[in-house]
Design a protein around this motif. Sequence first.
Motif, PDB file in Angstrom:
ATOM      1  N   PHE A 100       0.834  -1.203   0.000  1.00 51.69           N
ATOM      2  CA  PHE A 100       0.000   0.000   0.000  1.00 51.69           C
ATOM      3  C   PHE A 100       0.871   1.256   0.000  1.00 51.69           C
ATOM      4  N   ALA A 101       1.882   1.303   0.864  1.00 53.03           N
ATOM      5  CA  ALA A 101       2.787   2.450   0.878  1.00 53.03           C
ATOM      6  C   ALA A 101       3.541   2.549  -0.443  1.00 53.03           C
ATOM      7  N   GLN A 102       3.950   1.431  -0.991  1.00 54.84           N
ATOM      8  CA  GLN A 102       4.665   1.434  -2.269  1.00 54.84           C
ATOM      9  C   GLN A 102       3.774   1.949  -3.387  1.00 54.84           C
ATOM     10  N   HIS A 103       2.483   1.598  -3.336  1.00 60.66           N
ATOM     11  CA  HIS A 103       1.556   2.093  -4.352  1.00 60.66           C
ATOM     12  C   HIS A 103       1.347   3.595  -4.218  1.00 60.66           C
ATOM     13  N   LEU A 104       1.251   4.088  -2.981  1.00 66.03           N
ATOM     14  CA  LEU A 104       1.133   5.537  -2.770  1.00 66.03           C
ATOM     15  C   LEU A 104       2.336   6.278  -3.323  1.00 66.03           C
ATOM     16  N   ASP A 105       3.494   5.658  -3.260  1.00 66.69           N
ATOM     17  CA  ASP A 105       4.712   6.284  -3.774  1.00 66.69           C
ATOM     18  C   ASP A 105       4.678   6.464  -5.285  1.00 66.69           C
ATOM     19  N   GLU A 106       3.760   5.795  -5.968  1.00 63.80           N
ATOM     20  CA  GLU A 106       3.649   5.934  -7.414  1.00 63.80           C
ATOM     21  C   GLU A 106       2.862   7.177  -7.831  1.00 63.80           C
ATOM     22  N   ALA A 107       2.181   7.828  -6.865  1.00 59.87           N
ATOM     23  CA  ALA A 107       1.383   9.013  -7.188  1.00 59.87           C
ATOM     24  C   ALA A 107       2.275  10.159  -7.637  1.00 59.87           C
ATOM     25  N   ALA A 108       1.706  11.068  -8.423  1.00 59.93           N
ATOM     26  CA  ALA A 108       2.464  12.241  -8.872  1.00 59.93           C
ATOM     27  C   ALA A 108       2.864  13.113  -7.691  1.00 59.93           C
ATOM     28  N   ALA A 109       2.008  13.180  -6.703  1.00 62.32           N
ATOM     29  CA  ALA A 109       2.293  13.943  -5.480  1.00 62.32           C
ATOM     30  C   ALA A 109       1.367  13.426  -4.389  1.00 62.32           C
ATOM     31  N   ARG A 110       1.725  13.742  -3.152  1.00 65.21           N
ATOM     32  CA  ARG A 110       0.920  13.302  -2.029  1.00 65.21           C
ATOM     33  C   ARG A 110       0.664  14.487  -1.117  1.00 65.21           C
ATOM     34  N   ILE A 111      -0.596  14.661  -0.726  1.00 66.19           N
ATOM     35  CA  ILE A 111      -0.997  15.756   0.153  1.00 66.19           C
ATOM     36  C   ILE A 111      -1.655  15.161   1.382  1.00 66.19           C
ATOM     37  N   THR A 112      -1.150  15.573   2.559  1.00 68.77           N
ATOM     38  CA  THR A 112      -1.730  15.129   3.820  1.00 68.77           C
ATOM     39  C   THR A 112      -2.390  16.319   4.501  1.00 68.77           C
ATOM     40  N   LEU A 113      -3.661  16.187   4.824  1.00 69.09           N
ATOM     41  CA  LEU A 113      -4.402  17.250   5.488  1.00 69.09           C
ATOM     42  C   LEU A 113      -4.183  17.148   6.994  1.00 69.09           C
ATOM     43  N   VAL A 114      -3.714  18.240   7.609  1.00 68.09           N
ATOM     44  CA  VAL A 114      -3.333  18.236   9.017  1.00 68.09           C
ATOM     45  C   VAL A 114      -4.055  19.365   9.748  1.00 68.09           C
ATOM     46  N   SER A 115      -4.074  19.253  11.077  1.00 66.98           N
ATOM     47  CA  SER A 115      -4.722  20.292  11.892  1.00 66.98           C
ATOM     48  C   SER A 115      -3.773  21.439  12.212  1.00 66.98           C
ATOM     49  N   LYS A 116      -2.467  21.203  12.170  1.00 75.28           N
ATOM     50  CA  LYS A 116      -1.461  22.240  12.414  1.00 75.28           C
ATOM     51  C   LYS A 116      -0.249  21.968  11.548  1.00 75.28           C
ATOM     52  N   LEU A 117       0.351  23.036  11.021  1.00 79.48           N
ATOM     53  CA  LEU A 117       1.573  22.910  10.237  1.00 79.48           C
ATOM     54  C   LEU A 117       2.767  22.899  11.185  1.00 79.48           C
ATOM     55  N   THR A 118       3.487  21.804  11.203  1.00 76.00           N
ATOM     56  CA  THR A 118       4.656  21.661  12.061  1.00 76.00           C
ATOM     57  C   THR A 118       5.806  21.150  11.207  1.00 76.00           C
ATOM     58  N   ALA A 119       6.764  22.013  10.936  1.00 75.90           N
ATOM     59  CA  ALA A 119       7.861  21.667  10.034  1.00 75.90           C
ATOM     60  C   ALA A 119       8.937  20.888  10.770  1.00 75.90           C
ATOM     61  N   SER A 120       9.739  20.171  10.001  1.00 74.55           N
ATOM     62  CA  SER A 120      10.842  19.425  10.563  1.00 74.55           C
ATOM     63  C   SER A 120      11.894  19.221   9.480  1.00 74.55           C
ATOM     64  N   LEU A 121      12.929  18.426   9.789  1.00 72.45           N
ATOM     65  CA  LEU A 121      14.020  18.170   8.861  1.00 72.45           C
ATOM     66  C   LEU A 121      14.166  16.673   8.642  1.00 72.45           C
ATOM     67  N   SER A 122      14.786  16.306   7.525  1.00 70.66           N
ATOM     68  CA  SER A 122      15.009  14.898   7.223  1.00 70.66           C
ATOM     69  C   SER A 122      16.346  14.744   6.514  1.00 70.66           C
ATOM     70  N   GLU A 123      16.956  13.586   6.703  1.00 76.29           N
ATOM     71  CA  GLU A 123      18.187  13.253   5.984  1.00 76.29           C
ATOM     72  C   GLU A 123      17.893  12.405   4.749  1.00 76.29           C
ATOM     73  N   GLN A 124      16.609  12.250   4.421  1.00 76.80           N
ATOM     74  CA  GLN A 124      16.203  11.460   3.263  1.00 76.80           C
ATOM     75  C   GLN A 124      15.328  12.299   2.356  1.00 76.80           C
ATOM     76  N   GLN A 125      15.172  11.826   1.109  1.00 79.72           N
ATOM     77  CA  GLN A 125      14.321  12.527   0.157  1.00 79.72           C
ATOM     78  C   GLN A 125      13.517  11.523  -0.655  1.00 79.72           C
ATOM     79  N   ALA A 126      12.204  11.696  -0.665  1.00 73.98           N
ATOM     80  CA  ALA A 126      11.324  10.867  -1.486  1.00 73.98           C
ATOM     81  C   ALA A 126      11.432  11.308  -2.943  1.00 73.98           C
ATOM     82  N   HIS A 127      10.897  10.515  -3.846  1.00 69.47           N
ATOM     83  CA  HIS A 127      11.009  10.867  -5.266  1.00 69.47           C
ATOM     84  C   HIS A 127       9.850  11.735  -5.727  1.00 69.47           C
ATOM     85  N   GLN A 128       8.830  11.935  -4.869  1.00 70.36           N
ATOM     86  CA  GLN A 128       7.644  12.709  -5.252  1.00 70.36           C
ATOM     87  C   GLN A 128       7.469  13.895  -4.305  1.00 70.36           C
ATOM     88  N   PRO A 129       6.831  14.978  -4.753  1.00 69.48           N
ATOM     89  CA  PRO A 129       6.479  16.053  -3.826  1.00 69.48           C
ATOM     90  C   PRO A 129       5.467  15.554  -2.786  1.00 69.48           C
TER      91      PRO A 129
END
Length: 363
Positions: A100-129
Amino acid sequence: MLGLQPFTPNYQQPFSLTVNTFPGRMALRAGSKMLRPGKDFIAEPNSGGGKAKGAVLYLDTLIFTAETAGTRFLRQELRHRIVVLRQRDAERIRTLPDSFAQHLDEAAARITLVSKLTASLSEQQAHQPRLHVLASSWPAATQYASTVVQAILRPNYPTQNVIGYLPGSVSPDSFIVITAHYDHLGHMGRRTYFPGANDNASGTAMLLELAAYYAQRQERPTMSIVFMAFGAEEAGLIGSHYFVDHPVFPLDRIRFLINLDLLGTGSDGITVVNGRQLAAPYHLLQQLNDSQHFVNSITARGRAANSDHFYFSERGVPAFFIYTRGGIAAYHDVDDRADTLPLTAFSGVFKLLVEFVDNLLRD
């Protein structure tokens, strides 16, 4: 540097890390509505870059309970679709088979609706926005969306810890250590900036106030006092972890460490991480506050891996992490600004820390 002496050339301890960055364009259109970066949406820490546009597919939550819905989802073509899901469903995806996660990774982009915007950092990068969007800002029943994200994964990004100290007059090889992290999240795109006033300009300011105070006192401290400003805390306590693995003085000579983070509020008092583990120094802190009422209240908390004290504690160094409670709730967002900080307990925390450190120096 405030009259402090260096342990290292130019007071710096260099190190590097890998971090995903967003230096350029960032845009999102939902139907006919242009959303505002930083206010309506941000990039997920591991978002990839690129342009994406297409029909919106809202994740069918029946995939979590109905096998037929799951099978139907796995057969859907996602390469030209923008998948929209709720935050709780993004977390529930992990409970499903990896397909299921692998199939989601095939989407052109992924948007998650959240109640608050909380930014963070990562040492990895996905292939999609991948974007987080305030649920209240997303137009209901949007059927088409487009996004542009510039993301650059930067290996070997250079930064440093900054370290200075005052030598002790009696036991110069014993150390009281005061720490804070000076890094934050910086820019996300060209127009979005995370000021990081409470997290952690406030702690860095307290560290500098204490350094200036002890440097200007006529009598030298009996033990050496070290002031350390860590880099890359927001990337996963990397600066403090690096120091613990590459100490510039022996860790077993640290008599006590005080880590300062989130000190811009205080109407509800302060919390002391490791207060439950270190009963005697916590009792001393309580006694000092009870006698002079520096802050409204002091609450003990147990072990927590939530700031730069952690790796020191794991190596047996007695350490407190102190933060204030109450006041504004801005955290890892564009609203954590200096002009919003009440600094309710800042002066009281400073006086309490001076009394506490002076008592440690007399032991």
